[in-house]
Motif scaffolding. Sequence first.
Motif, PDB file in Angstrom:
ATOM      1  N   LEU A  62       0.842  -0.992   0.015  1.00 27.29           N
ATOM      2  CA  LEU A  62       0.050  -0.226  -0.026  1.00 27.29           C
ATOM      3  C   LEU A  62       0.871   1.227  -0.047  1.00 27.29           C
ATOM      4  CD1 LEU A  62      -2.954   1.165   0.308  1.00 27.29           C
ATOM      5  CD2 LEU A  62      -2.389   1.559   2.683  1.00 27.29           C
ATOM      6  N   HIS A  63       1.849   1.206   0.676  1.00 31.22           N
ATOM      7  CA  HIS A  63       2.647   2.390   0.857  1.00 31.22           C
ATOM      8  C   HIS A  63       3.561   2.853  -0.421  1.00 31.22           C
ATOM      9  CE1 HIS A  63       1.990   2.291   5.162  1.00 31.22           C
ATOM     10  NE2 HIS A  63       3.153   1.582   5.275  1.00 31.22           N
ATOM     11  N   PHE A  64       4.041   1.781  -1.346  1.00 32.60           N
ATOM     12  CA  PHE A  64       4.464   1.824  -2.666  1.00 32.60           C
ATOM     13  C   PHE A  64       3.251   2.330  -3.471  1.00 32.60           C
ATOM     14  CE2 PHE A  64       7.851  -1.585  -1.676  1.00 32.60           C
ATOM     15  CZ  PHE A  64       8.670  -0.675  -1.199  1.00 32.60           C
ATOM     16  N   GLY A  65       2.112   1.790  -3.438  1.00 34.84           N
ATOM     17  CA  GLY A  65       1.071   2.215  -4.159  1.00 34.84           C
ATOM     18  C   GLY A  65       0.432   3.484  -4.022  1.00 34.84           C
ATOM     19  N   SER A  66       0.340   3.927  -2.868  1.00 38.85           N
ATOM     20  CA  SER A  66       0.343   5.501  -2.404  1.00 38.85           C
ATOM     21  C   SER A  66       1.503   6.318  -3.084  1.00 38.85           C
ATOM     22  CB  SER A  66       0.153   5.466  -0.895  1.00 38.85           C
ATOM     23  OG  SER A  66      -0.839   4.793  -0.272  1.00 38.85           O
ATOM     24  N   ALA A  67       2.581   6.077  -2.929  1.00 38.78           N
ATOM     25  CA  ALA A  67       3.742   6.795  -3.708  1.00 38.78           C
ATOM     26  C   ALA A  67       3.545   6.945  -5.182  1.00 38.78           C
ATOM     27  CB  ALA A  67       5.028   6.353  -3.383  1.00 38.78           C
ATOM     28  N   LEU A  68       2.898   5.832  -5.663  1.00 39.95           N
ATOM     29  CA  LEU A  68       2.667   5.842  -7.040  1.00 39.95           C
ATOM     30  C   LEU A  68       1.554   6.691  -7.398  1.00 39.95           C
ATOM     31  CD1 LEU A  68       3.081   4.675  -9.810  1.00 39.95           C
ATOM     32  CD2 LEU A  68       1.788   2.645  -9.311  1.00 39.95           C
ATOM     33  N   PHE A  69       0.556   6.371  -6.717  1.00 41.15           N
ATOM     34  CA  PHE A  69      -0.697   7.345  -6.827  1.00 41.15           C
ATOM     35  C   PHE A  69      -0.492   8.976  -6.585  1.00 41.15           C
ATOM     36  CE2 PHE A  69      -4.470   9.684  -5.031  1.00 41.15           C
ATOM     37  CZ  PHE A  69      -5.276   9.399  -5.741  1.00 41.15           C
ATOM     38  N   VAL A  70       0.383   9.259  -5.637  1.00 37.36           N
ATOM     39  CA  VAL A  70       0.879  10.776  -5.457  1.00 37.36           C
ATOM     40  C   VAL A  70       1.436  11.195  -6.892  1.00 37.36           C
ATOM     41  CG1 VAL A  70       2.111  12.508  -4.327  1.00 37.36           C
ATOM     42  CG2 VAL A  70       0.698  10.707  -3.035  1.00 37.36           C
ATOM     43  N   SER A  71       2.174  10.417  -6.994  1.00 38.20           N
ATOM     44  CA  SER A  71       3.188  10.777  -8.454  1.00 38.20           C
ATOM     45  C   SER A  71       2.355  10.922  -9.417  1.00 38.20           C
ATOM     46  CB  SER A  71       4.340   9.732  -8.754  1.00 38.20           C
ATOM     47  OG  SER A  71       5.156   9.423  -7.472  1.00 38.20           O
ATOM     48  N   ALA A  72       1.412   9.877  -9.766  1.00 38.71           N
ATOM     49  CA  ALA A  72       0.758   9.988 -10.952  1.00 38.71           C
ATOM     50  C   ALA A  72      -0.357  11.342 -10.913  1.00 38.71           C
ATOM     51  CB  ALA A  72      -0.346   8.730 -11.146  1.00 38.71           C
ATOM     52  N   VAL A  73      -0.820  11.503  -9.662  1.00 39.66           N
ATOM     53  CA  VAL A  73      -1.787  12.644  -9.443  1.00 39.66           C
ATOM     54  C   VAL A  73      -1.111  14.011  -9.832  1.00 39.66           C
ATOM     55  CG1 VAL A  73      -2.874  14.010  -7.665  1.00 39.66           C
ATOM     56  CG2 VAL A  73      -3.432  11.784  -7.703  1.00 39.66           C
ATOM     57  N   MET A  74       0.318  13.949  -9.324  1.00 39.70           N
ATOM     58  CA  MET A  74       1.121  15.428  -9.465  1.00 39.70           C
ATOM     59  C   MET A  74       1.622  15.285 -10.940  1.00 39.70           C
ATOM     60  SD  MET A  74       0.581  16.887  -6.630  1.00 39.70           S
ATOM     61  CE  MET A  74       1.660  18.135  -7.075  1.00 39.70           C
ATOM     62  N   GLY A  95       5.910  19.172   0.814  1.00 43.12           N
ATOM     63  CA  GLY A  95       5.220  18.310   1.547  1.00 43.12           C
ATOM     64  C   GLY A  95       4.818  17.320   0.931  1.00 43.12           C
ATOM     65  N   PHE A  96       4.195  17.517  -0.360  1.00 45.78           N
ATOM     66  CA  PHE A  96       3.726  16.358  -0.981  1.00 45.78           C
ATOM     67  C   PHE A  96       5.123  15.324  -1.407  1.00 45.78           C
ATOM     68  CE2 PHE A  96      -0.298  17.877  -3.168  1.00 45.78           C
ATOM     69  CZ  PHE A  96      -1.091  17.952  -1.794  1.00 45.78           C
ATOM     70  N   ALA A  97       6.106  16.134  -1.794  1.00 42.30           N
ATOM     71  CA  ALA A  97       7.270  15.364  -2.159  1.00 42.30           C
ATOM     72  C   ALA A  97       8.005  14.522  -1.000  1.00 42.30           C
ATOM     73  CB  ALA A  97       8.355  16.222  -2.787  1.00 42.30           C
ATOM     74  N   GLY A  98       8.182  15.097  -0.052  1.00 42.47           N
ATOM     75  CA  GLY A  98       8.521  14.623   1.572  1.00 42.47           C
ATOM     76  C   GLY A  98       7.537  13.284   1.775  1.00 42.47           C
ATOM     77  N   GLY A  99       6.396  13.532   2.039  1.00 43.38           N
ATOM     78  CA  GLY A  99       5.337  12.395   2.053  1.00 43.38           C
ATOM     79  C   GLY A  99       5.667  11.195   1.145  1.00 43.38           C
ATOM     80  N   THR A 100       5.982  11.479  -0.159  1.00 42.19           N
ATOM     81  CA  THR A 100       6.031  10.484  -1.307  1.00 42.19           C
ATOM     82  C   THR A 100       7.390   9.601  -0.902  1.00 42.19           C
ATOM     83  OG1 THR A 100       4.754  11.623  -2.899  1.00 42.19           O
ATOM     84  CG2 THR A 100       6.085   9.954  -3.572  1.00 42.19           C
ATOM     85  N   LEU A 101       8.380  10.553  -0.648  1.00 39.32           N
ATOM     86  CA  LEU A 101       9.515   9.835  -0.460  1.00 39.32           C
ATOM     87  C   LEU A 101       9.577   9.189   0.692  1.00 39.32           C
ATOM     88  CD1 LEU A 101      12.405  12.431  -1.417  1.00 39.32           C
ATOM     89  CD2 LEU A 101      12.085  10.264  -2.539  1.00 39.32           C
ATOM     90  N   VAL A 102       9.158   9.513   1.904  1.00 35.83           N
ATOM     91  CA  VAL A 102       8.786   8.848   3.235  1.00 35.83           C
ATOM     92  C   VAL A 102       8.272   7.427   2.879  1.00 35.83           C
ATOM     93  CG1 VAL A 102       7.914   8.992   5.556  1.00 35.83           C
ATOM     94  CG2 VAL A 102       9.020  10.900   4.877  1.00 35.83           C
TER      95      VAL A 102
END
Length: 173
Positions: A54-66, A142-149
């Motif tokens: 889920l964490h990997f999928g969430s990072a992928l989701f934020v990346s796609a949204v952005m 903040g979005f970038a930091g959350g994605t990396l974390v």
Amino acid sequence: MVDITPWSNFYVLTGGAAASLTGLMFVVITLITSEERATRSSDGIAAFSTPTVLHFGSALFVSAVMLAPWHSLNGPAIAVGLLGLGGVVYLCRVTYLQHRLRTYAPDAEDWTWYTILPFVAYGGLLVAALLLRPHPAEVLFGFAGGTLVLIFIGIHNAWDVVTFIVTGQMAAP
């Protein structure tokens, strides 16, 4: 309006990494033999392996949204905000599952990497989404930091799960 185009390379990189790492998690879980799988706790998988995907999928989701061609920042704020809220709610379930495990007692490192840090990441994404309109330039960090974390949490947790499986500790009664 703030131009998010300069962030495109960042999100192409993080999205690609998240997608690749998600695929590797599927490969690792698939490679566990059926005999070994029969001795595993489904609660253990739900408490440790599934959140990692889920964490990997969430990072992928934020990346796609952005990377989407938005006409305003409302779309990304809503999408990432809902993801952050959903992540926080999901972590409540993960915490419950970890508490009820009978075959393994999570230690301080587990609580840190599987609940506390993800809660901070998803909560941070939620807060950042709420602040996107008044503070867009700062919130993009903040979005970038959350994605990396989320990606680094996923990397740590994937390694933790794999080494745990390889050493056979999950099969212990």
